[in-house]
Design a protein around this motif. Structure first.
Motif, PDB file in Angstrom:
ATOM      1  N   LEU A  47      81.010  -2.142  56.958  1.00  0.00           N
ATOM      2  CA  LEU A  47      79.758  -1.899  57.690  1.00  0.00           C
ATOM      3  C   LEU A  47      79.289  -3.175  58.380  1.00  0.00           C
ATOM      4  CD1 LEU A  47      77.818   0.396  55.197  1.00  0.00           C
ATOM      5  CD2 LEU A  47      78.797   1.057  57.396  1.00  0.00           C
ATOM      6  N   ALA A  48      79.390  -4.293  57.669  1.00  0.00           N
ATOM      7  CA  ALA A  48      79.007  -5.568  58.275  1.00  0.00           C
ATOM      8  C   ALA A  48      79.887  -5.873  59.486  1.00  0.00           C
ATOM      9  CB  ALA A  48      79.117  -6.692  57.242  1.00  0.00           C
ATOM     10  N   GLY A  49      81.178  -5.599  59.350  1.00  0.00           N
ATOM     11  CA  GLY A  49      82.104  -5.827  60.457  1.00  0.00           C
ATOM     12  C   GLY A  49      81.802  -4.956  61.658  1.00  0.00           C
ATOM     13  N   ALA A  50      81.221  -3.787  61.406  1.00  0.00           N
ATOM     14  CA  ALA A  50      80.865  -2.880  62.501  1.00  0.00           C
ATOM     15  C   ALA A  50      79.483  -3.184  63.075  1.00  0.00           C
ATOM     16  CB  ALA A  50      80.920  -1.434  62.004  1.00  0.00           C
ATOM     17  N   GLY A  51      78.809  -4.190  62.537  1.00  0.00           N
ATOM     18  CA  GLY A  51      77.503  -4.581  63.060  1.00  0.00           C
ATOM     19  C   GLY A  51      76.331  -3.856  62.446  1.00  0.00           C
ATOM     20  N   TYR A  52      76.520  -3.274  61.257  1.00  0.00           N
ATOM     21  CA  TYR A  52      75.460  -2.524  60.595  1.00  0.00           C
ATOM     22  C   TYR A  52      74.978  -3.248  59.341  1.00  0.00           C
ATOM     23  CZ  TYR A  52      76.279   1.588  63.499  1.00  0.00           C
ATOM     24  OH  TYR A  52      76.376   2.447  64.558  1.00  0.00           O
ATOM     25  N   ALA A  53      73.689  -3.150  59.106  1.00  0.00           N
ATOM     26  CA  ALA A  53      73.135  -3.610  57.837  1.00  0.00           C
ATOM     27  C   ALA A  53      73.507  -2.608  56.750  1.00  0.00           C
ATOM     28  CB  ALA A  53      71.616  -3.734  57.929  1.00  0.00           C
ATOM     29  N   THR A  54      73.731  -3.105  55.547  1.00  0.00           N
ATOM     30  CA  THR A  54      73.958  -2.250  54.397  1.00  0.00           C
ATOM     31  C   THR A  54      72.662  -2.177  53.596  1.00  0.00           C
ATOM     32  OG1 THR A  54      76.327  -2.738  54.235  1.00  0.00           O
ATOM     33  CG2 THR A  54      75.227  -1.990  52.225  1.00  0.00           C
ATOM     34  N   ILE A  55      72.190  -0.962  53.374  1.00  0.00           N
ATOM     35  CA  ILE A  55      70.922  -0.751  52.677  1.00  0.00           C
ATOM     36  C   ILE A  55      71.201  -0.027  51.369  1.00  0.00           C
ATOM     37  CG2 ILE A  55      68.603   0.239  52.812  1.00  0.00           C
ATOM     38  CD1 ILE A  55      68.922   0.237  55.880  1.00  0.00           C
ATOM     39  N   THR A  56      70.758  -0.589  50.260  1.00  0.00           N
ATOM     40  CA  THR A  56      70.937   0.050  48.952  1.00  0.00           C
ATOM     41  C   THR A  56      69.608   0.027  48.194  1.00  0.00           C
ATOM     42  OG1 THR A  56      71.424  -1.855  47.515  1.00  0.00           O
ATOM     43  CG2 THR A  56      73.225  -1.054  48.927  1.00  0.00           C
ATOM     44  N   GLY A  57      69.653   0.593  46.989  1.00  0.00           N
ATOM     45  CA  GLY A  57      68.484   0.530  46.113  1.00  0.00           C
ATOM     46  C   GLY A  57      68.321  -0.806  45.441  1.00  0.00           C
ATOM     47  N   GLY A  58      69.238  -1.731  45.706  1.00  0.00           N
ATOM     48  CA  GLY A  58      69.079  -3.107  45.230  1.00  0.00           C
ATOM     49  C   GLY A  58      69.435  -3.335  43.777  1.00  0.00           C
ATOM     50  N   GLY A  59      69.906  -2.306  43.080  1.00  0.00           N
ATOM     51  CA  GLY A  59      70.215  -2.433  41.660  1.00  0.00           C
ATOM     52  C   GLY A  59      71.643  -2.858  41.398  1.00  0.00           C
ATOM     53  N   PRO A  60      72.111  -2.666  40.164  1.00  0.00           N
ATOM     54  CA  PRO A  60      73.487  -3.009  39.798  1.00  0.00           C
ATOM     55  C   PRO A  60      74.470  -1.916  40.202  1.00  0.00           C
ATOM     56  CG  PRO A  60      72.299  -2.219  37.876  1.00  0.00           C
ATOM     57  CD  PRO A  60      71.296  -2.242  39.009  1.00  0.00           C
ATOM     58  N   GLY A  61      75.706  -2.002  39.720  1.00  0.00           N
ATOM     59  CA  GLY A  61      76.699  -0.964  39.955  1.00  0.00           C
ATOM     60  C   GLY A  61      77.109  -0.847  41.411  1.00  0.00           C
ATOM     61  N   ILE A  62      77.145   0.388  41.907  1.00  0.00           N
ATOM     62  CA  ILE A  62      77.543   0.654  43.298  1.00  0.00           C
ATOM     63  C   ILE A  62      76.647  -0.096  44.274  1.00  0.00           C
ATOM     64  CG2 ILE A  62      77.629   2.435  45.089  1.00  0.00           C
ATOM     65  CD1 ILE A  62      79.988   2.563  43.179  1.00  0.00           C
ATOM     66  N   MET A  63      75.347  -0.140  43.989  1.00  0.00           N
ATOM     67  CA  MET A  63      74.412  -0.826  44.886  1.00  0.00           C
ATOM     68  C   MET A  63      74.763  -2.308  45.006  1.00  0.00           C
ATOM     69  SD  MET A  63      70.892   1.028  43.590  1.00  0.00           S
ATOM     70  CE  MET A  63      71.378   1.056  41.853  1.00  0.00           C
ATOM     71  N   GLU A  64      74.986  -2.943  43.879  1.00  0.00           N
ATOM     72  CA  GLU A  64      75.372  -4.357  43.878  1.00  0.00           C
ATOM     73  C   GLU A  64      76.665  -4.564  44.656  1.00  0.00           C
ATOM     74  OE1 GLU A  64      75.438  -6.792  40.099  1.00  0.00           O
ATOM     75  OE2 GLU A  64      77.586  -6.725  40.540  1.00  0.00           O
ATOM     76  N   ALA A  65      77.631  -3.669  44.442  1.00  0.00           N
ATOM     77  CA  ALA A  65      78.929  -3.814  45.095  1.00  0.00           C
ATOM     78  C   ALA A  65      78.802  -3.753  46.615  1.00  0.00           C
ATOM     79  CB  ALA A  65      79.876  -2.729  44.595  1.00  0.00           C
ATOM     80  N   ALA A  66      78.055  -2.770  47.116  1.00  0.00           N
ATOM     81  CA  ALA A  66      77.889  -2.640  48.565  1.00  0.00           C
ATOM     82  C   ALA A  66      77.149  -3.847  49.142  1.00  0.00           C
ATOM     83  CB  ALA A  66      77.152  -1.344  48.889  1.00  0.00           C
ATOM     84  N   ASN A  67      76.114  -4.307  48.443  1.00  0.00           N
ATOM     85  CA  ASN A  67      75.396  -5.509  48.887  1.00  0.00           C
ATOM     86  C   ASN A  67      76.323  -6.725  48.884  1.00  0.00           C
ATOM     87  OD1 ASN A  67      72.440  -4.322  47.276  1.00  0.00           O
ATOM     88  ND2 ASN A  67      72.669  -4.598  49.479  1.00  0.00           N
ATOM     89  N   LYS A  68      77.168  -6.819  47.880  1.00  0.00           N
ATOM     90  CA  LYS A  68      78.111  -7.942  47.788  1.00  0.00           C
ATOM     91  C   LYS A  68      79.052  -7.955  48.986  1.00  0.00           C
ATOM     92  CE  LYS A  68      81.798  -9.850  44.889  1.00  0.00           C
ATOM     93  NZ  LYS A  68      82.583  -9.684  43.646  1.00  0.00           N
ATOM     94  N   GLY A  69      79.635  -6.789  49.288  1.00  0.00           N
ATOM     95  CA  GLY A  69      80.550  -6.728  50.421  1.00  0.00           C
ATOM     96  C   GLY A  69      79.883  -7.108  51.727  1.00  0.00           C
ATOM     97  N   ALA A  70      78.653  -6.624  51.927  1.00  0.00           N
ATOM     98  CA  ALA A  70      77.927  -6.935  53.159  1.00  0.00           C
ATOM     99  C   ALA A  70      77.619  -8.420  53.261  1.00  0.00           C
ATOM    100  CB  ALA A  70      76.647  -6.120  53.220  1.00  0.00           C
ATOM    101  N   LEU A  71      77.125  -8.996  52.173  1.00  0.00           N
ATOM    102  CA  LEU A  71      76.733 -10.402  52.193  1.00  0.00           C
ATOM    103  C   LEU A  71      77.939 -11.309  52.411  1.00  0.00           C
ATOM    104  CD1 LEU A  71      74.299 -12.350  51.790  1.00  0.00           C
ATOM    105  CD2 LEU A  71      74.991 -12.494  49.379  1.00  0.00           C
ATOM    106  N   GLU A  72      79.029 -11.039  51.696  1.00  0.00           N
ATOM    107  CA  GLU A  72      80.215 -11.892  51.801  1.00  0.00           C
ATOM    108  C   GLU A  72      80.868 -11.800  53.174  1.00  0.00           C
ATOM    109  OE1 GLU A  72      82.658 -10.781  48.500  1.00  0.00           O
ATOM    110  OE2 GLU A  72      81.544 -12.042  47.075  1.00  0.00           O
ATOM    111  N   ALA A  73      80.614 -10.683  53.892  1.00  0.00           N
ATOM    112  CA  ALA A  73      81.157 -10.528  55.240  1.00  0.00           C
ATOM    113  C   ALA A  73      80.210 -11.056  56.309  1.00  0.00           C
ATOM    114  CB  ALA A  73      81.473  -9.053  55.496  1.00  0.00           C
TER     115      ALA A  73
END
Length: 258
Positions: free
Chosen positions: A96-122
């Motif tokens: 999503l980051a590579g496509a120019g989109y922000a990743t929006i999650t509930g900000g918690g652990p698990g899947i939310m943390e993972a998606a935020n991690k991928g976005a931030l690291e990219a």
């Protein structure tokens, strides 16, 4: 003993307010709002809660207005880091980051943390919309822009207003709530051209089959309402579906039942 008690109570985030030790309240803001037992003094305080609710909308709108196009990624907070779905969510955030989109999650652990991690690291925008809960204290460390909400309904508005699509990964009641909220709003045309991807065919197949056989089969929904849902196990396809709306708007919108 007092110090030990304070440590056990930990930290509680209530919107912008942080409470620790003996300042942690035993109930959440939502619980107090929905409480129907006890005396009737709450009748006199409810009008003042409107101001707090209003402030959450103002804060949310002001913070997210300039985030740019975003996609929400939902899924279980209980997904461990060594689970294949955690790795998949990291990759979704990265793509999503590579496509120019922000990743929006509930900000918690698990899947939310993972998606935020991928976005931030990219190098993408990693948004966390947290909620005051008795068992979750803070936004995950991969959130670069975060807001803590007191009220679920305010938080839902933010997800729907600032997302152009949802990627829904395996999860529980909270994930189902977010999924069916979006489906209801698309079905009733409160929002239009809104892609919803269910990621993980093995997990979602039973639900979709039940919706088709029992719910559509009993005429509680139209059969083509299920066209709102697209299932995939392919990360590239999931990202392509939720980001293609901006290019061609090719997302089915069901007819209004009348």
């Amino acid at each position: 003993m007092g110090k030990d008690k304070g440590k056990r109570r930990g930290t509680r985030h209530q919107g912008p307010v942080i409470r620790r030790h003996d300042q942690v309240q035993s109930t959440t803001t939502d619980q107090r709002l929905l409480e129907s037992r006890g005396d009737t003094d709450w009748v006199h305080s409810d009008p003042w809660r409107v101001m707090r609710i209003q402030s959450e909308f103002v804060e949310g709108f002001g913070t997210l207005a300039k985030v740019g196009p975003g996609i929400s990624v939902f899924g279980s907070a209980r997904t461990p880091k060594d689970h294949p779905m955690y790795a998949a969510a990291v990759e979704v955030g990265r793509r999503l980051a590579g496509a120019g989109y922000a990743t929006i999650t509930g900000g918690g652990p698990g899947i939310m943390e993972a998606a935020n991690k991928g976005a931030l690291e990219a190098g993408g925008v990693s948004v966390g919309l947290g909620i005051e809960l008795p068992f979750e204290d803070q936004l995950n460390r991969y959130v670069s822009l975060g807001i803590n909400f007191r009220y679920f309904f305010v938080r839902k508005v933010m997800f729907l207003k600032y997302s152009e699509g949802f990627v829904v990964m395996p999860g529980g009641f909270g994930t189902f709530d977010e999924l069916f909220e979006a489906l209801t709003l698309v079905q009733t045309r409160k929002i239009t051209r809104f892609p919803i991807v269910l990621f993980g065919s093995e997990y979602w197949a039973g639900l979709v089959q039940w919706l088709r056989q029992e719910v559509a089969g009993s005429a509680y929904i139209n059969p083509d309402d299920l066209d709102m849902l697209q299932i995939t196990d392919d990360i590239d396809e999931a990202v392509r579906i939720v980001t293609s709306f901006r290019e061609n708007g090719a997302v089915p919108v069901p007819p209004v039942e009348g």
